[in-house]
Write an enzyme that holds these catalytic residues in place. Structure first.
Site, mmCIF file in Angstrom:
data_model
loop_
_atom_site.group_PDB
_atom_site.id
_atom_site.type_symbol
_atom_site.label_atom_id
_atom_site.label_comp_id
_atom_site.label_asym_id
_atom_site.label_seq_id
_atom_site.Cartn_x
_atom_site.Cartn_y
_atom_site.Cartn_z
ATOM 1 N N SER A 1 0.823 -1.200 0.000
ATOM 2 C CA SER A 1 0.000 0.000 0.000
ATOM 3 C C SER A 1 0.856 1.248 0.000
ATOM 4 O O SER A 1 1.962 1.262 0.568
ATOM 5 C CB SER A 1 -0.865 -0.028 1.265
ATOM 6 O OG SER A 1 -1.435 1.229 1.492
ATOM 7 N N LYS B 1 1.845 -4.173 6.544
ATOM 8 C CA LYS B 1 2.283 -4.130 5.139
ATOM 9 C C LYS B 1 3.812 -4.013 5.076
ATOM 10 O O LYS B 1 4.474 -4.699 4.288
ATOM 11 C CB LYS B 1 1.657 -2.930 4.417
ATOM 12 C CG LYS B 1 0.171 -3.020 4.238
ATOM 13 C CD LYS B 1 -0.216 -4.149 3.295
ATOM 14 C CE LYS B 1 -1.706 -4.356 3.173
ATOM 15 N NZ LYS B 1 -2.094 -5.636 2.630
ATOM 16 N N TYR C 1 -1.934 -1.427 10.884
ATOM 17 C CA TYR C 1 -2.233 -1.900 9.528
ATOM 18 C C TYR C 1 -1.033 -1.620 8.613
ATOM 19 O O TYR C 1 -0.538 -2.519 7.922
ATOM 20 C CB TYR C 1 -3.489 -1.195 8.974
ATOM 21 C CG TYR C 1 -3.620 -1.340 7.480
ATOM 22 C CD1 TYR C 1 -3.978 -2.554 6.915
ATOM 23 C CD2 TYR C 1 -3.367 -0.258 6.619
ATOM 24 C CE1 TYR C 1 -4.079 -2.698 5.525
ATOM 25 C CE2 TYR C 1 -3.465 -0.395 5.233
ATOM 26 C CZ TYR C 1 -3.818 -1.610 4.699
ATOM 27 O OH TYR C 1 -3.904 -1.762 3.334
HETATM 28 P P1 NAD Z 1 -11.262 -6.575 1.036
HETATM 29 O O1 NAD Z 1 -11.486 -6.575 2.507
HETATM 30 O O2 NAD Z 1 -12.430 -6.265 0.168
HETATM 31 O O3 NAD Z 1 -10.636 -7.976 0.566
HETATM 32 C C1 NAD Z 1 -9.796 -8.729 1.385
HETATM 33 C C2 NAD Z 1 -10.352 -10.154 1.410
HETATM 34 O O4 NAD Z 1 -9.494 -10.980 2.203
HETATM 35 C C3 NAD Z 1 -11.753 -10.251 2.011
HETATM 36 O O5 NAD Z 1 -12.596 -10.921 1.087
HETATM 37 C C4 NAD Z 1 -11.555 -11.063 3.290
HETATM 38 O O6 NAD Z 1 -12.686 -11.849 3.582
HETATM 39 C C5 NAD Z 1 -10.314 -11.861 2.971
HETATM 40 N N1 NAD Z 1 -9.510 -12.265 4.133
HETATM 41 C C6 NAD Z 1 -9.036 -11.470 5.126
HETATM 42 N N2 NAD Z 1 -8.312 -12.190 5.993
HETATM 43 C C7 NAD Z 1 -8.310 -13.471 5.540
HETATM 44 C C8 NAD Z 1 -7.719 -14.684 5.993
HETATM 45 N N3 NAD Z 1 -6.995 -14.729 7.115
HETATM 46 N N4 NAD Z 1 -7.921 -15.800 5.281
HETATM 47 C C9 NAD Z 1 -8.654 -15.782 4.140
HETATM 48 N N5 NAD Z 1 -9.236 -14.669 3.664
HETATM 49 C C10 NAD Z 1 -9.065 -13.530 4.353
HETATM 50 O O7 NAD Z 1 -10.052 -5.559 0.734
HETATM 51 P P2 NAD Z 1 -9.538 -4.957 -0.634
HETATM 52 O O8 NAD Z 1 -9.864 -3.517 -0.655
HETATM 53 O O9 NAD Z 1 -9.964 -5.816 -1.756
HETATM 54 O O10 NAD Z 1 -7.972 -5.064 -0.391
HETATM 55 C C11 NAD Z 1 -7.216 -6.184 -0.815
HETATM 56 C C12 NAD Z 1 -5.776 -6.022 -0.347
HETATM 57 O O11 NAD Z 1 -5.250 -4.791 -0.853
HETATM 58 C C13 NAD Z 1 -5.628 -5.956 1.166
HETATM 59 O O12 NAD Z 1 -4.456 -6.648 1.533
HETATM 60 C C14 NAD Z 1 -5.476 -4.470 1.438
HETATM 61 O O13 NAD Z 1 -4.759 -4.229 2.613
HETATM 62 C C15 NAD Z 1 -4.723 -4.022 0.206
HETATM 63 N N6 NAD Z 1 -4.918 -2.592 -0.089
HETATM 64 C C16 NAD Z 1 -6.180 -2.103 -0.212
HETATM 65 C C17 NAD Z 1 -6.365 -0.732 -0.457
HETATM 66 C C18 NAD Z 1 -7.755 -0.148 -0.573
HETATM 67 O O14 NAD Z 1 -7.894 1.080 -0.446
HETATM 68 N N7 NAD Z 1 -8.790 -0.940 -0.834
HETATM 69 C C19 NAD Z 1 -5.256 0.110 -0.590
HETATM 70 C C20 NAD Z 1 -3.975 -0.442 -0.475
HETATM 71 C C21 NAD Z 1 -3.822 -1.803 -0.224
HETATM 72 N N1 UFG Z 2 -12.128 11.577 3.540
HETATM 73 C C1 UFG Z 2 -13.111 12.458 3.923
HETATM 74 N N2 UFG Z 2 -14.268 11.930 4.441
HETATM 75 C C2 UFG Z 2 -14.470 10.582 4.588
HETATM 76 C C3 UFG Z 2 -13.436 9.692 4.179
HETATM 77 C C4 UFG Z 2 -12.277 10.223 3.666
HETATM 78 O O1 UFG Z 2 -12.966 13.673 3.808
HETATM 79 O O2 UFG Z 2 -15.529 10.175 5.075
HETATM 80 C C5 UFG Z 2 -10.881 12.128 2.960
HETATM 81 C C6 UFG Z 2 -9.646 11.792 3.755
HETATM 82 O O3 UFG Z 2 -9.457 12.717 4.787
HETATM 83 C C7 UFG Z 2 -8.560 11.846 2.669
HETATM 84 C C8 UFG Z 2 -9.303 11.364 1.419
HETATM 85 O O4 UFG Z 2 -10.687 11.534 1.684
HETATM 86 O O5 UFG Z 2 -8.149 13.178 2.462
HETATM 87 C C9 UFG Z 2 -9.054 9.896 1.099
HETATM 88 O O6 UFG Z 2 -9.347 9.121 2.251
HETATM 89 P P1 UFG Z 2 -9.520 7.526 2.182
HETATM 90 O O7 UFG Z 2 -9.854 7.080 3.561
HETATM 91 O O8 UFG Z 2 -10.450 7.174 1.092
HETATM 92 O O9 UFG Z 2 -8.087 7.054 1.729
HETATM 93 P P2 UFG Z 2 -6.667 7.181 2.452
HETATM 94 O O10 UFG Z 2 -5.722 7.725 1.438
HETATM 95 O O11 UFG Z 2 -6.759 7.905 3.718
HETATM 96 O O12 UFG Z 2 -6.323 5.678 2.786
HETATM 97 C C10 UFG Z 2 -6.563 4.629 1.849
HETATM 98 C C11 UFG Z 2 -6.701 3.312 2.609
HETATM 99 C C12 UFG Z 2 -5.396 2.938 3.255
HETATM 100 C C13 UFG Z 2 -4.338 2.873 2.200
HETATM 101 C C14 UFG Z 2 -4.245 4.202 1.467
HETATM 102 C C15 UFG Z 2 -3.242 4.150 0.355
HETATM 103 O O13 UFG Z 2 -7.696 3.444 3.604
HETATM 104 O O14 UFG Z 2 -5.515 1.685 3.840
HETATM 105 O O15 UFG Z 2 -5.523 4.538 0.918
HETATM 106 O O16 UFG Z 2 -3.526 3.111 -0.508
HETATM 107 F F1 UFG Z 2 -3.167 2.607 2.785
#
Ligand code: NAD
Ligand code: UFG
Length: 374
Positions: free
Chosen positions: A155, A183, A179
């Site tokens: 991330s 990572k 979290y």
């Molecule tokens: P998500 O929660 O929709 O998907 C993660 C999936 O993993 C879920 O379906 C959950 O049920 C499954 N899971 C969790 N723990 C498990 C375990 N121990 N065994 C088996 N399954 C398990 O999340 P996402 O948004 O699709 O994110 C996927 C990956 O990308 C995550 O590792 C997250 O940290 C990373 N990531 C997400 C974002 C974002 O903004 N969505 C940003 C950066 C990184």
């Molecule tokens: N924000 C609001 N109101 C809300 C939610 C978010 O104003 O209800 C703002 C935040 O303050 C920020 C922007 O929208 O300025 C984006 O916020 P997000 O929570 O959507 O995203 P972040 O960049 O804070 O974090 C996300 C994931 C993290 C990940 C990161 C980089 O939550 O886990 O993106 O991939 F690490």
């Protein structure tokens, strides 16, 4: 002999034209996708199936629904039968062993993990147990079965509050919460594993802010409870599930005072995984990091305006103070991914908002038939 992706999306093996007996049945590449029922995972599984891969999804459905898998299968059409679903927890080593013993997999794309920053601060052990122990067990089982190709979901959070932008892969990494630390630790574990055994080929993908949904509106993001992230919250306001969006921070040193992020369409992100898988076949690859972003920064207010335009809905706003732990401006340098993965994001914020709204409009309560919000 050459292979190519045919019109059907299947991998075809070319033999001499005059010798039909040399034509072989397509040999599908077999991939495990952990967390494949989740938001990014489900979109990636679909792109894999359409690209001719055979996919085994492992998910404990902790933060997802089995219906997402059914919908992916339907969207994949003729390729749907190439998807198998295994409801299991990564920490269940015997179950994982059983799966790897039953099939020879070429690679693993590892999405499974918990991802709520605030929750990780309150329950750090839950995050370390799930994300770290789950990954360690996965890596052990992969090694034991000679499957040493991995793509891991890291991330942009590992860049912390960057001194300058865009963020390049060489920037120092840090973590501000459990979290983010999970990572960072997993990235380091992967680098150590490669150092100890250079048969491993590992790509660490640092995602920026995935948003949007598949253009069909059939799969998308369906967070449980109150959404932490901007766009899922905005979409719930648009469909009337929540009265207003709270804008966290209006005094940042940005043009309109709100936080700036690099939003990336989830389908572009999914395609980035296919590019990474292809790269794993390069003899030169060891343990490499790539940013997956667009290279463009967009503020909260710009994103809300784009969504209002796409949906025709007014999003009422409540202006509030900064959210603890938030950073001001983060966006990616995309050069390395463009150069080495031959991948570049295709979609802009209009398409992201169009597809987010299409998903929300067709599925106002996500995969549930009605509101189960707590
Ligand atoms: P998500 O929660 O929709 O998907 C993660 C999936 O993993 C879920 O379906 C959950 O049920 C499954 N899971 C969790 N723990 C498990 C375990 N121990 N065994 C088996 N399954 C398990 O999340 P996402 O948004 O699709 O994110 C996927 C990956 O990308 C995550 O590792 C997250 O940290 C990373 N990531 C997400 C974002 C974002 O903004 N969505 C940003 C950066 C990184
Ligand atoms: N924000 C609001 N109101 C809300 C939610 C978010 O104003 O209800 C703002 C935040 O303050 C920020 C922007 O929208 O300025 C984006 O916020 P997000 O929570 O959507 O995203 P972040 O960049 O804070 O974090 C996300 C994931 C993290 C990940 C990161 C980089 O939550 O886990 O993106 O991939 F690490």
């Amino acid at each position: 002999m050459r292979t190519k992706i045919g019109q059907s999306g299947m991998v075809e093996v070319d033999g001499p034209p005059s010798s039909p007996r040399r034509r072989r049945r397509p040999r599908l590449r077999s991939v495990v996708v952990t967390g494949g029922a989740g938001y990014i995972g489900s979109h990636t599984v679909l792109q894999l199936l359409l690209g001719g891969y055979k996919v085994a999804v492992i998910d404990n459905l902790d933060n997802s629904a089995a219906i997402a898998i059914n919908r992916v299968r339907e969207l994949a059409g003729d390729h749907g039968p190439n998807l198998t679903f295994h409801q299991m927890d990564l920490r269940d080593k015997p179950a994982l062993e059983g799966l790897f013993a039953s099939t020879k997999f070429g690679a693993v794309i590892h999405f499974a993990g918990l991802k709520a920053v605030g929750e990780s601060v309150k329950k750090p052990m839950m995050y370390y147990d799930n994300n770290l122990i789950g990954t360690i067990i996965l890596l052990e089982v992969m090694a034991a079965h000679g499957c040493k190709k991995l793509v891991f979901s890291s991330s942009a959070t590992v860049y912390g509050w960057p001194k300058v932008v865009p963020c390049t892969e060489e920037f120092p990494i840090a973590a501000a919460n459990p979290y983010g630390r999970s990572k960072l630790f997993i990235e380091e574990i992967c680098r150590d594993i490669y150092q100890s055994d250079n048969e491993w080929k590992i790509i660490l993908l640092r995602y920026f802010n995935p948003v949007g949904a598949h253009p069909s509106g059939y799969i998308g993001e369906d967070p449980r409870g109150i959404p932490n992230n901007l766009m899922p919250f905005v979409q719930q306001v648009a469909v009337g599930r929540r009265p207003a969006l709270t804008v966290f921070g209006t005094d940042y040193s940005t043009e309109d005072g709100t936080g700036v992020r690099d939003y990336i369409h989830v389908v572009d992100l999914a395609d980035g995984h296919i590019a990474a898988l292809n790269k794993l076949s390069d003899a030169s690859i060891g343990c490499e990091v790539y940013n997956l972003g667009t290279g463009k920064g967009t503020s909260v207010l710009e994103m809300v305006a784009a969504f209002e335009k796409a949906s025709g809905k007014k999003i009422p706003l409540i202006y509030a103070g900064r959210r603890p732990g938030d950073v001001e401006i983060v966006y990616a340098s995309t050069e390395k991914a463009e150069r080495e993965l031959n991948w570049k994001a295709k979609y802009g914020i209009e398409e992201m908002c169009r597809d987010q709204w299409n998903w929300a409009n067709k599925n106002p309560y996500g995969y549930e038939p009605q509101d189960h919000t707590t």
